[in-house]
Write a protein that holds these residues in place. Structure first.
Motif, mmCIF file in Angstrom:
data_model
loop_
_atom_site.group_PDB
_atom_site.id
_atom_site.type_symbol
_atom_site.label_atom_id
_atom_site.label_comp_id
_atom_site.label_asym_id
_atom_site.label_seq_id
_atom_site.Cartn_x
_atom_site.Cartn_y
_atom_site.Cartn_z
ATOM 1 N N ILE A 31 0.771 -1.175 -0.045
ATOM 2 C CA ILE A 31 0.185 -0.175 0.099
ATOM 3 C C ILE A 31 0.835 1.274 0.081
ATOM 4 C CG2 ILE A 31 -1.711 1.457 1.390
ATOM 5 C CD1 ILE A 31 -2.649 -1.313 2.408
ATOM 6 N N ILE A 32 0.526 2.219 -0.999
ATOM 7 C CA ILE A 32 1.283 3.524 -0.912
ATOM 8 C C ILE A 32 0.226 4.476 -1.136
ATOM 9 C CG2 ILE A 32 2.839 4.949 -2.167
ATOM 10 C CD1 ILE A 32 4.202 2.646 -3.344
ATOM 11 N N LEU A 33 0.122 5.393 -0.215
ATOM 12 C CA LEU A 33 -0.698 6.603 -0.148
ATOM 13 C C LEU A 33 -2.297 6.046 -0.412
ATOM 14 C CD1 LEU A 33 1.262 8.950 -2.312
ATOM 15 C CD2 LEU A 33 0.824 8.871 0.071
ATOM 16 N N ASN A 34 -2.571 4.892 0.482
ATOM 17 C CA ASN A 34 -4.042 4.508 0.184
ATOM 18 C C ASN A 34 -4.225 3.719 -1.059
ATOM 19 O OD1 ASN A 34 -4.563 5.434 3.002
ATOM 20 N ND2 ASN A 34 -5.092 7.486 2.108
ATOM 21 N N LYS A 35 -3.405 3.490 -1.684
ATOM 22 C CA LYS A 35 -3.598 2.558 -2.871
ATOM 23 C C LYS A 35 -2.925 1.277 -2.717
ATOM 24 C CE LYS A 35 -3.789 2.433 -7.980
ATOM 25 N NZ LYS A 35 -3.497 3.151 -9.171
ATOM 26 N N GLN A 36 -3.805 0.310 -2.955
ATOM 27 C CA GLN A 36 -3.327 -1.144 -2.664
ATOM 28 C C GLN A 36 -2.809 -1.846 -3.902
ATOM 29 O OE1 GLN A 36 -5.620 -3.658 -0.320
ATOM 30 N NE2 GLN A 36 -4.063 -4.858 0.405
ATOM 31 N N TYR A 37 -1.759 -2.504 -4.042
ATOM 32 C CA TYR A 37 -1.203 -3.278 -5.183
ATOM 33 C C TYR A 37 -1.142 -4.565 -4.749
ATOM 34 C CZ TYR A 37 -0.094 1.501 -6.763
ATOM 35 O OH TYR A 37 0.004 2.978 -7.102
#
Length: 115
Positions: A98-104
């Motif tokens: 997760i980076i800046l509330n975006k999940q990969y």
């Protein structure tokens, strides 16, 4: 676009060990959270282990005492060491970040534990 590539899955007998690797396309220092989930056939995806920032790892109850998550910042790689494997650990294991509330998510790696 963040890319996560898992490796290390396979077939192992009950009681055996495997180490999963997750190679990230970004420096691990960029990630707010890194972790591992798994999904067994017919079941929902569930958290196995994660590291939040620079904090201590936390684990699902099913993984405590048997699994260990770790990271190698120089290699931008996160690992999941799995010991004392049980047939119920059979699942597809996914790396997540997760980076800046975006999940990969990675593409997943199959782990099969035979009895």
């Amino acid at each position: 676009q963040v890319q996560l590539v898992e490796s290390g899955g396979g077939l192992v007998q009950a009681g055996g060990s495997l180490r999963l690797s997750c190679a990230a396309s970004e420096s691990l220092f960029r990630f707010d959270v890194m972790g591992w989930y798994r999904q067994a056939p017919g079941k929902q995806r569930e958290l196995v282990a994660r590291i939040i920032g620079g904090g201590s790892p936390n684990y699902a109850d099913s993984a405590k005492g048997r699994f260990a998550i770790s990271r190698d910042n120089a290699k931008s790689t996160v690992y999941l060491q799995m010991n004392s494997l049980k047939p119920e650990d059979t699942a597809v294991y996914y790396c997540t970040a997760i980076i800046l509330n975006k999940q990969y998510w990675g593409q997943g790696t199959q782990v099969t534990v035979s009895s």
